[in-house]
Structures are given as structure tokens and as C-alpha cells.
Enzyme design. Sequence first.
Site, short mmCIF file in Angstrom:
data_model
loop_
_atom_site.label_atom_id
_atom_site.label_comp_id
_atom_site.label_asym_id
_atom_site.label_seq_id
_atom_site.Cartn_x
_atom_site.Cartn_y
_atom_site.Cartn_z
N ASP A 1 0.86 -1.18 0.00
CA ASP A 1 0.00 0.00 0.00
C ASP A 1 0.90 1.23 0.00
O ASP A 1 1.47 1.60 1.03
CB ASP A 1 -0.89 -0.04 1.26
CG ASP A 1 -1.78 1.18 1.35
OD1 ASP A 1 -1.59 2.14 0.57
OD2 ASP A 1 -2.66 1.19 2.23
N CYS A 59 -9.21 5.76 9.89
CA CYS A 59 -9.49 4.50 9.16
C CYS A 59 -8.49 3.42 9.55
O CYS A 59 -8.02 2.65 8.69
CB CYS A 59 -9.50 4.70 7.66
SG CYS A 59 -10.68 5.92 7.11
N1 C6P Z 1 -6.03 7.67 3.97
C1 C6P Z 1 -6.11 9.49 5.52
O1 C6P Z 1 -6.53 10.56 5.93
P1 C6P Z 1 -8.30 6.22 -0.82
O2 C6P Z 1 -9.30 6.79 0.13
O3 C6P Z 1 -8.82 4.97 -1.46
O4 C6P Z 1 -7.75 7.21 -1.77
O5 C6P Z 1 -7.03 5.80 0.07
C2 C6P Z 1 -7.16 4.82 1.05
C3 C6P Z 1 -5.91 4.70 1.83
C4 C6P Z 1 -5.19 3.52 1.76
N2 C6P Z 1 -4.04 3.35 2.43
C5 C6P Z 1 -3.54 4.32 3.20
C6 C6P Z 1 -2.24 4.09 3.92
C7 C6P Z 1 -4.22 5.52 3.34
O6 C6P Z 1 -3.72 6.47 4.12
C8 C6P Z 1 -5.43 5.72 2.64
C9 C6P Z 1 -6.22 6.98 2.78
C10 C6P Z 1 -6.60 8.98 4.19
O7 C6P Z 1 -5.29 8.81 6.16
C11 C6P Z 1 -8.09 9.03 4.08
S1 C6P Z 1 -8.87 7.88 5.13
#
Ligand code: C6P
Length: 407
Positions: free
Chosen positions: A196, A362
Site C-alpha cells: 500500500d 481508518c
Molecule cells: N487515507 C487518511 O486521511 P483512498 O481513500 O482509497 O484514496 O485511500 C485509502 C488509503 C489507503 N491506504 C492508506 C495508507 C491511506 O492512508 C489511505 C487513505 C486517508 O489517512 C483518508 S482515510
Amino acid sequence: MLTISDQFPLFKEYSADKVLTYLDSAATAQKPLSVIQAEEQYYRQSNANPNRGIYELDLRATEIHETARQKVANFIGAEFPEEIIFTQNTTEAFNLLAYSYGMPFLKEGNTILITVMEHHSNLIPWQRVAKATGAKLVYLYPDENGHFSDEELQSKICDGVKLVSVHHVSNVMGTLSPIAKITELAHQIGAVVALDSAQSIPHMPINVKELDVDFIAFSGHKMYGPMGIGVLYGKKELLEKMPPFMSGGDMIDFVSEQESTYAPLPRKFESGTRNVGAAAGLSAAIDYMQDLGYDKITAHEEELMVYAMNRLTKLPFITIYGTKNPKERFGVISFNVNEVHPHDTATILGNDEVAIRAGHHCAQPLMRFLHLTACCRLSFGVYNTTKDIDTLVESLKTVRRIMGFES
Ligand code: C6P
């Protein structure tokens, strides 16, 4: 230190009379003018549904989409452009992986290994795969600084593990996972490794060959690109044997009433009308980052991190979570103002136009591991300066005052 916030229109246009201190780039980064213009230009000059028409306009849209794919491939050192699958974001990339790799290739007796520090988008899809297939979901646990011991890695990356899916940089702790060691151990036992990179690609160069991972996921909007586009990179031989995720228009070869055959990579995984405007913006974001250069980006952010850690650790009423060594943190600092609920802190900072995030980020299992329900988090982008940290520190003192403490 870079001083480039004037390349980002939002800072001027947010308000006529307020100055924004934006310290939430880990949630989403602000966009440089060139990215905004690239998306606008696509809709003004080249908008059509790619891969469908055979007229000039459609060929333009298709070319913009495929040029963006090639650009992403070059940016992360992928061998083939068809190893780049466009998704909406990191979350969709992990769902694609879970449904097209996890569901068909994992079974009872297999282990999926993740860490307790994962964002929910690299966690919930694996819970669902585990439930559906009977595979076991096992966690790696770090020390309080966010580091994984060799012993933890060696004891858990063992027979039965078929897939290891881990963060590159944690969105809460800011630490880098020991990805070289993880891939070495995982590949020795024939497991695939997914990374990730949502929180690493804005801060450091990513090369899939050097990292030797099998899959990588990231979002355009955290690397100064638009929302609505993300990437799943996968090694070609793995993507080729995986069934489609979403099905419908554009991902097929031949369709009869009862059966279909699928288009070759990458279209097998890209059904429905694509977000070409966002692909144009992502191309411009890559140009922007390359013009700036990762050398300058990392030097700037390291300087900011050292400065921020230095100032925050001098405040007696702040608790920082994870390592206090600024050289081991990338982009984010999680903290709380002692005896103040993080939402109160974020609200008071918000009144001072200081934007940070508060909550579980999250990452609920990580919050529980840290014995927290929530915390505050500040995060940097290339446009931040030490002045932003100074403003934050003054505002944190206001939080303590408003909440009735002397310091
Ligand atoms: N974290 C934060 O404020 P998306 O939402 O699909 O673009 O990304 C998801 C995601 C996946 N892995 C990591 C390590 C992340 O940090 C995030 C997104 C944001 O920390 C929004 S929750």
C-alpha cells in the site's frame, strides 16, 4: 526549503480574508495549477469516451488515457504499461486484488498476512476474503514506535502464508515498513506481496523492480493529482491469470448469450467509461513531481519534520504517538493534546484556520493497539513551510487555554 504555495490556487482562492494552514495532505493533497489546467483542458479540447469511437476526438481521449498509463509505468519503473490498472483510488485497487486474486486463489489452510497498522482499505477486503475462502487472516504487530522486529517477521512469514499485504508508510505512525525483509521472506516461501503506497508515493520515489513487490496500490489525489483515479500495479504474469473484478462494457473480447471472453490486459480490469480527465490530471501531477524532483521533495519534507518534531516535543502538554526520530517518519505526526478530546482540538484549530485530521484515521485496530479511541494528525505536503508549524504551535497553546489549562 521550498516556498511554492503560490503554485497551488486553493491557498489564494480559499478566502479573501483568511489564511489557511493546511496540514492534512495525508487525507488529500492540494493541486498545483498545472494539474487543474490539465483536467480542464481535457474537457475543453479532448472529451470523448475512450476506446469506443474511431473519430479524431475519441482517438485523442484514448491517447490521453494511454499516455497517462505509460507515464505511470515509467514513474514507478514497471516493465509494461499493461501492468498499470487504473482504479478510482487505493481502496478500489485493494478490492480488485481481493476479489480477483484473493477469492479465486486462496483457500482453507492458507494464511493472509497483514499488519495491525493497515488502513481499513487494506484490511476489510482481506477480512471478506478470509470469510469467503476459509483462509486465515493473521497480523504482524510492531513495537510502540511502529517498527517490526526480525523475530516477528520470521515467525509469521512462514509456511501457509500465501499473501502478505502491508503499508509502505503508515498513515498514522508515519513509519516505513521493512519491505525489503518482508519480500525476501515472503518470496522464499512462494507468497505474493502487495504494497500500500498511498502514503509513500507523495514522499519518496517508488520503483517496483527495486522493491520487488508483486502488487502496488496508490491514489492520484494524495500525490497532487485529482480525485477519482488510482493505480493497481501488478506483475504481468499474475494479472494475466486473474479473473476480472468488475464486468460489463469495454472489458470483453467476445460475448455470446451465456459466455464471454475477456479483453487482454489492462482492459480486462477496466470496465465501463474511464475517468480520462483524472488520468490527464494524474499525468500532469507526475510531471509536476518530476519537475520538482524527489531530491528536493524529500529534503524539504525532512527539514519540516525535524522542525515540527523539535517544536512539538518542547510542548509539555502534547503526547506524540510513534517514533520521535524525525528521520524515521514520513509526512505525518499523530498526537494528542493531553486531557483534551482530539475532536475538540481539531475544532479549535479549525477556528484558527489550521486544518488537521482527528479521529481513528481508518485504522481502528491500530487505535486499539495503541490504547486510543482517536488522535489528532498533522501531515505535510510540498507547499508547507516552517511558518505553518509555528501557526499550529500557537493554535495548540490556544487549545490548552480554551480548555481551561494554564499550559
Ligand atoms: N487515507 C487518511 O486521511 P483512498 O481513500 O482509497 O484514496 O485511500 C485509502 C488509503 C489507503 N491506504 C492508506 C495508507 C491511506 O492512508 C489511505 C487513505 C486517508 O489517512 C483518508 S482515510
